[in-house]
Design an enzyme around this catalytic site. Structure first.
Site, PDB file in Angstrom:
ATOM      1  CD  GLU A 266      73.165  28.279 -29.200  1.00 57.23           C
ATOM      2  OE1 GLU A 266      74.347  28.447 -28.868  1.00 57.23           O
ATOM      3  OE2 GLU A 266      72.652  28.826 -30.177  1.00 57.23           O
TER       4      GLU A 266
ATOM      5  CE  LYS B  21      63.347  28.176 -31.653  1.00 57.12           C
ATOM      6  NZ  LYS B  21      62.434  29.309 -31.435  1.00 57.12           N
TER       7      LYS B  21
ATOM      8  CG  ASP C 130      59.543  32.488 -26.306  1.00 52.55           C
ATOM      9  OD1 ASP C 130      59.550  32.677 -27.542  1.00 52.55           O
ATOM     10  OD2 ASP C 130      58.549  32.122 -25.674  1.00 52.55           O
TER      11      ASP C 130
ATOM     12  CE1 TYR D  35      70.366  33.357 -33.526  1.00 50.88           C
ATOM     13  CE2 TYR D  35      69.389  33.804 -31.388  1.00 50.88           C
ATOM     14  CZ  TYR D  35      69.328  33.864 -32.767  1.00 50.88           C
ATOM     15  OH  TYR D  35      68.260  34.435 -33.375  1.00 50.88           O
TER      16      TYR D  35
ATOM     17  CE  LYS E 150      59.191  25.751 -30.280  1.00 55.94           C
ATOM     18  NZ  LYS E 150      58.529  26.251 -31.462  1.00 55.94           N
TER      19      LYS E 150
ATOM     20  CB  CYS F 248      26.586  32.100  -0.117  1.00 58.33           C
ATOM     21  SG  CYS F 248      27.501  30.549  -0.069  1.00 58.33           S
TER      22      CYS F 248
ATOM     23  CB  CYS G  17      24.814  28.576   2.888  1.00 52.45           C
ATOM     24  SG  CYS G  17      25.492  30.228   3.101  1.00 52.45           S
TER      25      CYS G  17
ATOM     26  CB  CYS H  26      29.550  33.252   1.892  1.00 51.94           C
ATOM     27  SG  CYS H  26      28.390  32.422   2.977  1.00 51.94           S
TER      28      CYS H  26
ATOM     29  CB  CYS I 143      28.373  28.834   4.595  1.00 47.35           C
ATOM     30  SG  CYS I 143      28.776  28.444   2.889  1.00 47.35           S
TER      31      CYS I 143
HETATM   32  S1  IVH Z   1      69.884  29.930 -34.595  1.00 48.47           S
HETATM   33  C1  IVH Z   1      70.308  29.463 -38.905  1.00 48.47           C
HETATM   34  N1  IVH Z   1      69.907  29.836 -31.978  1.00 48.47           N
HETATM   35  O1  IVH Z   1      64.632  30.934 -33.116  1.00 48.47           O
HETATM   36  C2  IVH Z   1      70.015  29.487 -37.486  1.00 48.47           C
HETATM   37  N2  IVH Z   1      67.996  30.735 -33.056  1.00 48.47           N
HETATM   38  O2  IVH Z   1      63.172  29.379 -35.149  1.00 48.47           O
HETATM   39  C3  IVH Z   1      69.167  30.614 -37.083  1.00 48.47           C
HETATM   40  N3  IVH Z   1      66.281  31.553 -31.542  1.00 48.47           N
HETATM   41  O3  IVH Z   1      64.686  33.332 -35.618  1.00 48.47           O
HETATM   42  C4  IVH Z   1      68.793  30.711 -35.706  1.00 48.47           C
HETATM   43  N4  IVH Z   1      67.326  31.081 -29.669  1.00 48.47           N
HETATM   44  O4  IVH Z   1      64.807  34.118 -33.197  1.00 48.47           O
HETATM   45  C5  IVH Z   1      69.212  30.181 -33.072  1.00 48.47           C
HETATM   46  N5  IVH Z   1      70.060  29.752 -29.658  1.00 48.47           N
HETATM   47  C6  IVH Z   1      69.376  30.078 -30.756  1.00 48.47           C
HETATM   48  C7  IVH Z   1      68.114  30.685 -30.701  1.00 48.47           C
HETATM   49  C8  IVH Z   1      67.448  30.994 -31.877  1.00 48.47           C
HETATM   50  C9  IVH Z   1      66.239  31.600 -30.212  1.00 48.47           C
HETATM   51  C10 IVH Z   1      65.191  31.994 -32.424  1.00 48.47           C
HETATM   52  C11 IVH Z   1      65.604  32.998 -33.437  1.00 48.47           C
HETATM   53  C12 IVH Z   1      65.230  32.399 -34.770  1.00 48.47           C
HETATM   54  C13 IVH Z   1      64.227  31.373 -34.383  1.00 48.47           C
HETATM   55  C14 IVH Z   1      64.242  30.219 -35.358  1.00 48.47           C
END
Ligand code: IVH
Length: 678
Positions: A115, A117, A119, A227, A316, A410, A413, A428, A434
């Site tokens: 899934e 991650k 932000d 999640y 990442k 400028c 020129c 300019c 120019c």
């Molecule tokens: S699982 C034990 N799933 O990433 C597992 N974390 O670096 C705990 N995060 O503090 C986290 N998307 O804020 C999980 N799909 C996702 C996530 C996720 C973002 C963040 C979360 C966590 C940090 C860990």
């Protein structure tokens, strides 16, 4: 090896002492020791635990991670710690992760849930009898802040669960974040109001949730996706990660539509590549993907190391923001004479490429972001977007960092610069005198959407000007293969190719030709409008400002620029030379007055059309004399509603404006006109 009593005692003492300092520091906001003393205690503890791993317990203060709550919010102790994730940065890291798991479980192949991650900011939501009773931030993983009051303002988060079958008391965990669109809109408003803008959606989400006043967070476009789980009765726990997420979905909790069950490291990596390619199409920012071993019984078997589970990892994406140094701020002169400050940077690898320059747009922007030569700055390059400087880091500013001043002349020129009152841009005043403007004008003339002269690149234009082989764009067509072949990095073959490209470019269209002339503010759309509405170059030359303003999208300023352009004898001379050189296009039919059947009618488009793109619909309406505007008012004659129309449709109904669908619109195009439309 037995542990000496003295070590055991020292460990207990260290832990107590550190816990006490933590409490004083984080909760009471009154530290009793300096940071250095505190760090020394932590170090001693960690060293002892490394030496005697059998004494390491999960509740040891050495195992705390992340930031701790600030004093103004109530602290929440997490019954089940909120863990962090280990990171993988390349394919090998992911393969090693999968191998470790398979070896430990003695399995050939295992399944993972993959899934995005997100932000944002991790939160834990406690539900009792189906009601949201508490929201908490992660804090240091063991204790976070009580943000129930702000969490309740996040519209995605149900205050009451749907359906049935949920445990009497359980925690759902997930990420609060700010979708990109809301983030941009919020920053636009802040900018207009002269307020501080947020640097990125993550900071915006964190700043919005960690508000004492819930009215502020309620006004912020926050969203949530879950999640995982925290407190959850074991007897009610389903068999796998995907099962619990499905349950959450049934109970009305928002879950990611991107979740997939994949097989082995290969499945993970395929998912990663697919999501990386789509990253910028997603409505929210993600900084990677997370893989979690699917089966809960196997997760339990694997357990944890220090702060992170062995059964999950974050893979990442390459960083889109990096820190580097501003080596110089130079000023570039563009085609229209606009002076643009450009930062020369210490080369930095960001968003997959090495970046050495970033535009600073204008002097106001440099001032607003307070960027100086010598500054450490955050550079961002997301997708194909041009790199930009997000902010400077004033704490790292050297004492002699110079402030940027826009030059009064400028830099190319030496002409005086002018600053029109209605513009933030400084220009300019040298015009084609120019060399910089001259060069840009030629590059624009040859560019893909203008005359499209293939092979006439930057370096070549430089040489043509230096060697005085051309002095205006018309001279390009007098060049010979012999002249070109004598230039740097040009062989006989490429010289001939360029001559052929020049020849080919002579057959063009009126809109392209008008765009190529580089008249101030005349972009492609305006060029096309001028061509369709006036029909010929002669008609355009003869049009006065009033006639020009009757053309869609042409306002008073643009009309002035166009009329002025065609009054200058040197411009008319260049046009004559171009036509003499053989540039030609098929004349469009000058529009007959009778064909302006929708003259003066005001249209608004909403929703998705099936047959036409919005741009097509718009230009066909304009060709019939209609005006297409962006919002519905009493002056609107027709609202064209496609699939999934927006609020404009409601507005039309409210004001009693006639609503038509695409079929009716197409009929209008084929001559079946509304009453009173002729
Ligand atoms: S699982 C034990 N799933 O990433 C597992 N974390 O670096 C705990 N995060 O503090 C986290 N998307 O804020 C999980 N799909 C996702 C996530 C996720 C973002 C963040 C979360 C966590 C940090 C860990």
């Amino acid at each position: 090896m037995s542990v000496p009593e003295a070590v055991k005692e020292r460990l207990i003492q260290l832990r107590q002492e550190i816990e006490q300092h933590n409490r004083r520091y984080y909760q009471l906001d009154e530290p009793a020791v300096s940071d250095a003393e505190y760090d020394a205690l932590q170090r001693e503890l960690r060293e002892l635990e490394q030496q005697y791993p059998e004494l390491l317990t999960p509740d040891s203060p050495s195992q705390r991670v992340g930031a701790a709550p600030i004093s103004a919010f109530a602290a929440v102790r997490h019954e089940v710690p909120m863990l962090s994730l280990d990171n993988a940065f390349d394919d090998e890291d992911v393969q090693a992760f999968d191998r470790r798991i398979r070896e430990k479980l003695e399995r050939e192949s295992v399944e993972y849930v993959a899934e995005p991650k997100l932000d944002g900011l991790a939160v834990s939501l406690l539900y009792e009898d189906g009601l949201l009773v508490r929201g908490a931030t992660r804090g240091d993983g063991h204790a976070g802040e009580d943000v129930t009051h702000t969490v309740r303002t996040v519209r995605d988060i149900p205050l009451k669960l749907k359906g049935s079958g949920y445990p009497g008391r359980f925690e759902v965990r997930g990420e609060v974040f700010m979708p990109k669109e809301g983030f941009q809109a919020m920053n636009r408003r802040a900018l207009e109001a002269g307020e501080k803008v947020f640097v990125n959606p993550r900071n915006a989400a964190a700043g919005s949730l960690r508000q004492l006043d819930p009215r502020i967070s309620a006004a912020r476009p926050l969203a949530f996706l879950c999640y995982g789980y925290g407190v959850f009765p074991k007897s009610a726990l389903p068999a796998s990660q995907q099962d619990i997420i499905a349950r959450f979905g049934e109970w009305g909790l928002p879950v990611s539509p991107e979740l997939r069950v994949v097989k082995g490291a290969e499945g993970c990596l395929t998912y990663y590549r697919e999501l990386l390619a789509r990253r910028h199409q997603l409505p929210y920012e993600i900084d990677g993907v997370v893989y979690k071993l699917s089966r809960f019984d196997w997760q339990e078997e694997l357990g944890f190391v220090a702060r992170a589970p062995r059964w999950a990892i974050a893979h990442k994406f390459p960083a889109e923001e990096m820190t580097t140094t501003v080596l110089a701020i130079e000023v570039q002169v563009g085609r229209t004479g606009a002076l643009t400050p450009v930062a020369r940077l210490q080369p930095v690898f960001v968003g997959g490429v090495t970046v050495t320059n970033a535009t600073l747009h204008n002097a106001d922007e440099v001032k607003r972001k307070d960027i100086r030569v010598g500054d450490a700055v955050v550079v961002r390059r997301a997708g194909d977007v041009i790199p930009e400087i997000v902010k400077s880091i004033p704490e790292k500013r050297p004492a002699d960092a110079e402030e940027f001043v826009m030059p009064g002349h400028c830099p190319v020129c030496g002409s005086e610069v002018e600053c029109l009152p209605e513009e933030t841009i400084v220009r300019c005043s040298g015009g084609l005198f120019c060399p910089a403007q001259h060069k840009e004008a030629i590059k624009h003339f040859a560019s893909r959407r203008a005359l499209d002269i293939e092979g006439l690149g930057d370096k070549l234009v430089d040489q043509l000007l230096e060697k005085h082989l051309v002095s205006d764009v018309a001279d390009l067509f007098a060049l010979t293969a012999e002249q070109l072949a004598g230039l740097d990095r040009m062989g006989q073959k490429s010289a001939e190719n360029l001559i052929a490209a020049l020849e080919k470019s002579k057959r063009t269209s009126l809109p392209r030709f008008l765009y190529a002339l580089g008249i101030r503010e005349v972009g492609e759309v305006t060029a096309a409008n001028l061509a369709t509405h006036l029909g010929s170059l002669d008609a355009l030359k003869a049009a006065d400002e009033e006639r020009l303003q009757a053309i869609p999208d042409v306002g008073p300023t643009m009309a002035r620029h166009i009329a002025t352009f065609f009054r200058q004898s040197h411009n008319l001379e260049v046009i004559r030379k171009l036509l003499d050189a053989g540039i030609a296009w098929e004349e469009c039919e000058p529009p007959k007055l009778e064909s302006q059947v929708l003259l003066g009618k005001v249209f608004v488009l909403t929703g998705t059309l099936a047959e036409l793109t919005r741009d097509e619909a718009k230009s066909r309406l304009q060709a019939l004399g209609a005006k297409v505007t962006g919002s519905v008012s009493k002056k609107t004659d027709f609202v064209v509603a496609g699939a999934e129309p927006g609020s404009k449709l409601d507005k039309a109904r409210e004001l009693g404006v006639e609503v038509i669908d695409e079929a009716v619109l197409l009929k209008m195009f084929s001559g079946d006109l509304p009453e009173g439309g002729t």
